[in-house]
Enzyme design. Structure first.
Site, PDB file in Angstrom:
ATOM      1  N   ALA A 133      -1.805  -6.701   0.230  1.00 17.62           N
ATOM      2  CA  ALA A 133      -2.379  -8.051   0.386  1.00 17.62           C
ATOM      3  C   ALA A 133      -2.484  -8.499   1.844  1.00 17.62           C
ATOM      4  CB  ALA A 133      -1.533  -9.050  -0.400  1.00 17.62           C
ATOM      5  N   HIS A 134      -1.567  -8.022   2.690  1.00 14.64           N
ATOM      6  CA  HIS A 134      -1.554  -8.549   4.068  1.00 14.64           C
ATOM      7  C   HIS A 134      -2.722  -8.055   4.913  1.00 14.64           C
ATOM      8  CE1 HIS A 134       0.394  -5.064   6.361  1.00 14.64           C
ATOM      9  NE2 HIS A 134       0.460  -4.650   5.111  1.00 14.64           N
ATOM     10  N   THR A 168      12.355  -7.092 -10.764  1.00 10.84           N
ATOM     11  CA  THR A 168      11.782  -8.437 -10.883  1.00 10.84           C
ATOM     12  C   THR A 168      10.586  -8.565  -9.943  1.00 10.84           C
ATOM     13  OG1 THR A 168      13.941  -9.304 -11.448  1.00 10.84           O
ATOM     14  CG2 THR A 168      12.310 -10.917 -10.680  1.00 10.84           C
ATOM     15  N   GLY A 226       0.807  -1.208   0.000  1.00  7.71           N
ATOM     16  CA  GLY A 226       0.000   0.000   0.000  1.00  7.71           C
ATOM     17  C   GLY A 226       0.843   1.262   0.000  1.00  7.71           C
ATOM     18  N   THR A 227       1.923   1.263   0.762  1.00  6.16           N
ATOM     19  CA  THR A 227       2.757   2.465   0.884  1.00  6.16           C
ATOM     20  C   THR A 227       3.329   2.874  -0.469  1.00  6.16           C
ATOM     21  OG1 THR A 227       3.310   1.846   3.140  1.00  6.16           O
ATOM     22  CG2 THR A 227       4.794   3.413   2.055  1.00  6.16           C
ATOM     23  N   ASN A 286      -7.850   3.875   8.845  1.00  8.72           N
ATOM     24  CA  ASN A 286      -7.319   2.662   9.484  1.00  8.72           C
ATOM     25  C   ASN A 286      -7.365   2.710  11.006  1.00  8.72           C
ATOM     26  OD1 ASN A 286      -5.277   4.666   8.627  1.00  8.72           O
ATOM     27  ND2 ASN A 286      -3.923   3.466   9.929  1.00  8.72           N
ATOM     28  N   CYS A 301      -2.562  12.369  22.532  1.00 10.52           N
ATOM     29  CA  CYS A 301      -1.207  12.836  22.760  1.00 10.52           C
ATOM     30  C   CYS A 301      -1.056  14.331  22.540  1.00 10.52           C
ATOM     31  CB  CYS A 301      -0.257  12.080  21.854  1.00 10.52           C
ATOM     32  SG  CYS A 301       1.345  11.953  22.570  1.00 10.52           S
ATOM     33  N   GLN A 351      -7.560  -0.372   3.559  1.00 13.48           N
ATOM     34  CA  GLN A 351      -8.367  -1.022   4.599  1.00 13.48           C
ATOM     35  C   GLN A 351      -9.705  -1.558   4.076  1.00 13.48           C
ATOM     36  OE1 GLN A 351      -7.568  -1.930   7.642  1.00 13.48           O
ATOM     37  NE2 GLN A 351      -5.604  -0.884   7.837  1.00 13.48           N
TER      38      GLN A 351
HETATM   39  C1  LIG Z   1      -4.827   3.015   5.288  1.00 10.50           C
HETATM   40  C2  LIG Z   1      -3.482   2.420   5.040  1.00 10.50           C
HETATM   41  N1  LIG Z   1      -2.742   2.860   4.017  1.00 10.50           N
HETATM   42  C3  LIG Z   1      -1.529   2.350   3.749  1.00 10.50           C
HETATM   43  C4  LIG Z   1      -0.991   1.341   4.526  1.00 10.50           C
HETATM   44  C5  LIG Z   1       0.343   0.813   4.185  1.00 10.50           C
HETATM   45  O1  LIG Z   1       0.231  -0.435   3.539  1.00 10.50           O
HETATM   46  P1  LIG Z   1       1.476  -1.423   3.412  1.00 10.50           P
HETATM   47  O2  LIG Z   1       1.715  -1.983   4.774  1.00 10.50           O
HETATM   48  O3  LIG Z   1       0.987  -2.482   2.455  1.00 10.50           O
HETATM   49  O4  LIG Z   1       2.606  -0.657   2.875  1.00 10.50           O
HETATM   50  C6  LIG Z   1      -1.722   0.859   5.613  1.00 10.50           C
HETATM   51  C7  LIG Z   1      -1.152  -0.171   6.497  1.00 10.50           C
HETATM   52  O5  LIG Z   1      -1.042   0.007   7.688  1.00 10.50           O
HETATM   53  C8  LIG Z   1      -2.999   1.410   5.885  1.00 10.50           C
HETATM   54  O6  LIG Z   1      -3.742   0.995   6.911  1.00 10.50           O
END
Ligand SMILES: Cc1ncc(COP(=O)(O)O)c(C=O)c1O
Length: 379
Positions: free
Chosen positions: A199-200, A236, A70-71, A150, A328, A178
């Site tokens: 995917a995780h 790759t 995702g990142t 999230n 916080c 999410q």
């Molecule tokens: C809303 C959201 N965006 C992006 C990410 C990042 O995904 P990844 O862990 O696959 O890089 C997460 C994971 O915590 C997430 O919850």
């Protein structure tokens, strides 16, 4: 008893997914770019995974690009979207995931974009009236708004935001990390230029994900190298990751109705039990609203107590894996930027419980009981 209630952080791998991946870790090891038989077999498996995902999302295979998660997908869509379309203004919120907020901050610091925050209501939902105002003022901008938060689970009206973005010619990116595998995304109906997945988060492997890029909104390549991923991402491919990703999404779609019902019931049970057992308990964002909140996430707000900082640690000692973070307001580096933005002066405690198809009612009761006990002791 050990209970895992941190499924928004990551989910356990599904055995069926592992079984689909295993051959590609051992016998089918070829490099998909090789033109010989070993390579061709693996190439075919990657393309069939892409096709499967495209079918599920009702888009074309060419609109799916595999990434490391995702990142990377968020970084690519935002950075390359801005570059490709010479975008000068971005519209977002301070409660996006750091993969989005930090990317936008870098672009802002470079002087590439001016960042505008759309107003949020008291529950953390995007004010669509204000969004339209910003879009009118800054047409052709980047809109980056996540489908579900999230931390607090708030759901965005992604359909409406898509329509507004289209009307004002904005490049609409939505972080769907999410919601992928938990809701159906029909790309023929959503006016989204780019969305992202890891995917995780739906019982697939870590370190792999994808981005959807609408075919009329192509973006320039960000990772230079080989011609992989239709010249969109050199390197790759994570072959067994991709196989696992497609299998996990296929299972998620196959069993979605049943799992949604099961998980929603667990969440409702927890809300009810917490209300019965912890006086003054509240829920952060719109977390307790079943219509406007992700069914996998419940963010619990606990009355002010000196011991709140120790809650997660104590829950862990009691056998419960959850996460959270307080608002916080002291400005220390720990704590949640989401809760900090929504409740800047709050001293209440926060625990995020997030559920999966593998959780049971017994686990919910156990966690609720332990939290109530801890809170009684600590309050
Ligand atoms: C809303 C959201 N965006 C992006 C990410 C990042 O995904 P990844 O862990 O696959 O890089 C997460 C994971 O915590 C997430 O919850």
């Amino acid at each position: 008893m050990r209970v895992y209630l941190d499924n928004a952080a990551t989910t356990p791998l599904d055995k069926e997914v592992f079984e689909a991946m295993a051959p590609f870790m051992l016998e089918d090891f070829g490099n998909p770019s090789s033109t010989h038989a070993h390579g061709r077999k693996v190439r075919a498996a990657i393309e069939s995974s892409r096709k499967k995902i495209a079918e599920l999302l009702n888009c074309t295979p060419g609109e799916i690009i595999f990434t490391s998660g995702g990142t990377e997908a968020d970084n690519t869509l935002i950075t390359s979207g801005v570059q490709t379309y010479n975008i000068k203004h971005a519209i977002s919120t301070p409660i996006e995931h750091h993969a989005v907020t930090h990317t936008l901050e870098v672009l802002e610091k470079q002087g590439t974009i001016e960042l505008h925050h759309v107003e949020l209501d008291k529950n953390g939902h995007v004010d669509l009236g204000h969004l339209e105002k910003l879009l009118k003022q800054f047409p052709n901008s980047l809109v980056s708004l996540m489908h579900a938060n999230n931390e607090i689970g708030n759901l965005l009206d992604i359909q409406r935001v898509g329509e507004l973005s289209k009307q004002y010619n904005a490049f609409f990116h939505s972080d769907t990390v999410q919601t992928m595998g938990h809701y159906r995304h029909n790309m023929k109906e959503l006016h989204v230029c780019g969305l992202t997945a890891g995917a995780h988060k739906f019982h697939g492997p870590k370190g792999v994900g994808f981005m959807y890029i609408q075919k009329d909104r192509k973006i320039a390549q960000l990772i230079h190298g080989g011609a992989q991923e239709r010249n969109m991402r050199g390197g790759t491919e994570n072959v067994y990751g991709i196989i696992g990703l497609a299998k996990a999404l296929e299972i998620a779609y196959r069993d979605m109705a049943e799992h949604t019902r099961h998980i929603q019931a667990l969440k409702s049970r927890m809300i009810e039990k917490l209300r019965e057992n912890i006086p003054g308990v509240l829920f952060n964002g719109d977390s307790a609203n079943s219509e406007r909140s992700l069914y996998t996430v419940l963010n619990v707000s606990l009355p002010e107590s000196e011991e709140n900082d120790m809650l997660l640690f104590n829950l862990d000692l009691q056998g419960i894996s959850a996460s959270g973070g307080s608002a916080c307001s002291s400005g220390a580096s720990t704590g949640s930027h989401v809760l900090g933005a929504l409740y800047p002066n709050s001293k209440r405690g926060a625990v995020r419980f997030s559920f999966s198809k593998y959780n049971t009612a017994e686990e919910i009761d156990f966690a609720t009981e332990k939290l109530a006990d801890l809170f009684k002791v600590n309050a």
